[in-house]
Design a protein around this motif. Structure first.
Motif, mmCIF file in Angstrom:
data_model
loop_
_atom_site.group_PDB
_atom_site.id
_atom_site.type_symbol
_atom_site.label_atom_id
_atom_site.label_comp_id
_atom_site.label_asym_id
_atom_site.label_seq_id
_atom_site.Cartn_x
_atom_site.Cartn_y
_atom_site.Cartn_z
ATOM 1 N N ASN A 196 0.697 -1.363 0.110
ATOM 2 C CA ASN A 196 -0.061 0.090 0.072
ATOM 3 C C ASN A 196 0.988 1.432 0.090
ATOM 4 O OD1 ASN A 196 -2.495 -1.598 -0.106
ATOM 5 N ND2 ASN A 196 -2.821 -1.376 2.160
ATOM 6 N N TRP A 197 1.918 1.269 0.614
ATOM 7 C CA TRP A 197 3.067 2.553 0.709
ATOM 8 C C TRP A 197 3.326 2.913 -0.717
ATOM 9 C CZ3 TRP A 197 7.715 2.375 -1.301
ATOM 10 C CH2 TRP A 197 8.203 0.939 -1.299
ATOM 11 N N LEU A 198 3.463 1.982 -1.551
ATOM 12 C CA LEU A 198 3.983 2.381 -2.839
ATOM 13 C C LEU A 198 2.942 3.072 -3.856
ATOM 14 C CD1 LEU A 198 6.182 2.022 -4.876
ATOM 15 C CD2 LEU A 198 5.131 -0.029 -5.652
ATOM 16 N N PHE A 199 1.790 2.909 -3.687
ATOM 17 C CA PHE A 199 0.629 3.801 -4.455
ATOM 18 C C PHE A 199 0.820 5.451 -4.253
ATOM 19 C CE2 PHE A 199 -1.350 -0.401 -4.391
ATOM 20 C CZ PHE A 199 -1.165 -0.732 -5.462
ATOM 21 N N PRO A 200 0.833 5.791 -3.025
ATOM 22 C CA PRO A 200 1.047 7.383 -3.134
ATOM 23 C C PRO A 200 2.495 7.712 -3.444
ATOM 24 C CG PRO A 200 0.977 6.438 -0.543
ATOM 25 C CD PRO A 200 0.689 5.381 -1.720
ATOM 26 N N VAL A 201 3.325 6.885 -3.285
ATOM 27 C CA VAL A 201 4.747 7.284 -3.702
ATOM 28 C C VAL A 201 4.874 7.244 -5.202
ATOM 29 C CG1 VAL A 201 7.171 6.719 -4.151
ATOM 30 C CG2 VAL A 201 6.068 6.479 -1.885
ATOM 31 N N ALA A 202 4.324 6.369 -6.002
ATOM 32 C CA ALA A 202 4.260 6.377 -7.442
ATOM 33 C C ALA A 202 3.240 7.514 -7.887
ATOM 34 C CB ALA A 202 3.838 4.907 -7.990
ATOM 35 N N TRP A 203 2.351 7.886 -7.396
ATOM 36 C CA TRP A 203 1.255 8.591 -7.865
ATOM 37 C C TRP A 203 1.783 10.209 -7.541
ATOM 38 C CZ3 TRP A 203 -1.616 8.357 -11.643
ATOM 39 C CH2 TRP A 203 -2.375 6.874 -11.913
ATOM 40 N N THR A 204 2.565 10.304 -6.582
ATOM 41 C CA THR A 204 3.220 11.761 -6.485
ATOM 42 C C THR A 204 4.160 11.890 -7.583
ATOM 43 O OG1 THR A 204 2.879 11.558 -4.134
ATOM 44 C CG2 THR A 204 4.584 13.118 -5.036
ATOM 45 N N VAL A 205 5.049 10.709 -7.862
ATOM 46 C CA VAL A 205 5.815 11.189 -8.965
ATOM 47 C C VAL A 205 5.237 11.237 -10.286
ATOM 48 C CG1 VAL A 205 7.822 10.078 -10.140
ATOM 49 C CG2 VAL A 205 7.906 9.725 -7.858
ATOM 50 N N LEU A 206 4.192 10.484 -10.582
ATOM 51 C CA LEU A 206 3.468 10.518 -11.579
ATOM 52 C C LEU A 206 2.722 11.753 -11.821
ATOM 53 C CD1 LEU A 206 2.016 6.849 -11.841
ATOM 54 C CD2 LEU A 206 3.954 7.999 -13.240
ATOM 55 N N TYR A 207 2.156 12.209 -10.853
ATOM 56 C CA TYR A 207 1.287 13.512 -10.905
ATOM 57 C C TYR A 207 2.066 14.716 -11.294
ATOM 58 C CZ TYR A 207 -3.165 11.695 -9.370
ATOM 59 O OH TYR A 207 -4.343 10.827 -9.398
ATOM 60 N N THR A 208 3.389 14.725 -10.558
ATOM 61 C CA THR A 208 4.407 15.591 -11.012
ATOM 62 C C THR A 208 4.789 15.680 -12.262
ATOM 63 O OG1 THR A 208 5.151 15.365 -8.733
ATOM 64 C CG2 THR A 208 6.772 16.426 -10.340
ATOM 65 N N MET A 209 4.916 14.535 -13.043
ATOM 66 C CA MET A 209 5.415 14.442 -14.181
ATOM 67 C C MET A 209 4.177 14.869 -15.291
ATOM 68 S SD MET A 209 7.405 10.691 -14.172
ATOM 69 C CE MET A 209 7.989 10.826 -15.820
ATOM 70 N N ILE A 210 2.935 14.317 -15.033
ATOM 71 C CA ILE A 210 1.808 14.760 -15.480
ATOM 72 C C ILE A 210 1.670 16.264 -15.734
ATOM 73 C CG2 ILE A 210 -0.799 14.872 -15.588
ATOM 74 C CD1 ILE A 210 -0.436 11.861 -14.284
ATOM 75 N N ALA A 211 1.906 17.039 -14.581
ATOM 76 C CA ALA A 211 1.715 18.750 -14.559
ATOM 77 C C ALA A 211 2.990 19.194 -15.403
ATOM 78 C CB ALA A 211 1.763 18.983 -13.127
ATOM 79 N N VAL A 212 4.004 18.615 -15.344
ATOM 80 C CA VAL A 212 5.089 19.083 -16.360
ATOM 81 C C VAL A 212 4.935 18.960 -17.835
ATOM 82 C CG1 VAL A 212 7.519 18.871 -16.821
ATOM 83 C CG2 VAL A 212 6.977 18.871 -14.442
ATOM 84 N N ALA A 213 4.198 17.887 -18.084
ATOM 85 C CA ALA A 213 3.830 17.372 -19.251
ATOM 86 C C ALA A 213 2.861 18.183 -19.738
ATOM 87 C CB ALA A 213 3.449 16.212 -19.480
ATOM 88 N N LEU A 214 1.833 18.561 -18.902
ATOM 89 C CA LEU A 214 0.667 19.688 -19.232
ATOM 90 C C LEU A 214 1.384 21.128 -19.416
ATOM 91 C CD1 LEU A 214 -2.286 20.367 -19.666
ATOM 92 C CD2 LEU A 214 -2.662 20.281 -17.262
ATOM 93 N N TRP A 215 2.114 21.387 -18.716
ATOM 94 C CA TRP A 215 2.885 22.762 -18.625
ATOM 95 C C TRP A 215 3.541 22.968 -20.142
ATOM 96 C CZ3 TRP A 215 7.963 24.197 -18.651
ATOM 97 C CH2 TRP A 215 8.520 25.416 -18.201
ATOM 98 N N ARG A 216 4.331 21.907 -20.463
ATOM 99 C CA ARG A 216 5.070 21.880 -21.751
ATOM 100 C C ARG A 216 4.232 21.894 -22.767
ATOM 101 N NH1 ARG A 216 10.451 20.920 -21.676
ATOM 102 N NH2 ARG A 216 10.132 20.138 -24.164
ATOM 103 N N LEU A 217 2.811 21.053 -22.802
ATOM 104 C CA LEU A 217 1.932 21.095 -23.918
ATOM 105 C C LEU A 217 1.275 22.621 -23.825
ATOM 106 C CD1 LEU A 217 0.395 19.658 -25.894
ATOM 107 C CD2 LEU A 217 -1.159 18.691 -24.211
ATOM 108 N N LEU A 218 1.018 23.087 -22.856
ATOM 109 C CA LEU A 218 0.289 24.355 -23.013
ATOM 110 C C LEU A 218 1.548 25.321 -23.436
ATOM 111 C CD1 LEU A 218 -1.312 24.672 -19.526
ATOM 112 C CD2 LEU A 218 -2.507 24.386 -21.752
ATOM 113 N N GLY A 219 2.837 25.301 -23.284
ATOM 114 C CA GLY A 219 3.834 25.771 -23.903
ATOM 115 C C GLY A 219 3.955 25.867 -25.263
ATOM 116 N N ALA A 220 3.319 24.720 -25.831
ATOM 117 C CA ALA A 220 3.743 24.480 -27.354
ATOM 118 C C ALA A 220 2.220 25.019 -27.950
ATOM 119 C CB ALA A 220 3.854 22.844 -27.252
#
Length: 172
Positions: free
Chosen positions: A57-81
């Protein structure tokens, strides 16, 4: 001369607006997921039969924190394009729409699976999410390849979540 499908140099959106537009929907999605799982993990979810490959169970919030950060950066980059003008602008809007639909599906899966205890419906939602993440990668690639690559680990995790959801459905 610039080809019709190339993205113009420089963002059409101010930096602060892109940052807010990238962070806010991802934070809302994460907050919905967190709220929907908190009470269910020690009770309902703990009582389910799970496959041998179910992570701790402890792995899920760790994985999602990393993934949500990457998703936000991807969206930021897409918005910049975002193209300022031209025929590629319609494709960019489609890429953005697909990106936002996958975020909505992401936000929907947790309440469906955890709060409603609807394992079968959860499988449908997570499978649709996987399709939309893959489509988002495909559409984003044209405008920002780094943004598309940032979504690849997310696609892998959602594919794993789809498999896990299917296994839990089968076992319960």
């Amino acid at each position: 001369m610039r080809a019709a499908t190339q993205v113009p140099e420089g963002s059409a959106l101010p930096r602060w607006m892109r940052l807010a537009a990238a962070i806010v929907p991802v934070v809302i999605t994460a907050a919905i997921g967190s709220a929907a799982t908190q009470a269910e993990i020690p009770g309902w979810y703990a009582s389910l039969n799970k496959p041998s490959f179910n992570p701790p169970n402890w792995l899920f919030p760790v994985a999602w924190t990393v993934l949500y950060t990457m998703i936000a950066v991807a969206l930021w980059r897409l918005l910049g394009a975002m193209p300022r003008t031209g025929p590629s602008r319609e494709g960019w809007w489609l890429a953005l729409a697909a990106f936002l639909v996958q975020l909505v599906l992401n936000a929907a899966w947790t309440p469906v699976f955890f709060t409603a205890h609807a394992i079968g419906s959860g499988l449908i939602v997570v499978a649709m999410l996987l399709v939309m993440v893959l489509w988002s990668i495909r559409l984003t690639w044209r405008f920002d390849q780094a943004a598309a690559w940032l979504l690849v680990p997310y696609a892998a995790w959602v594919a794993f979540a789809t498999l896990l959801n299917a296994a839990i459905l089968r076992l319960n």
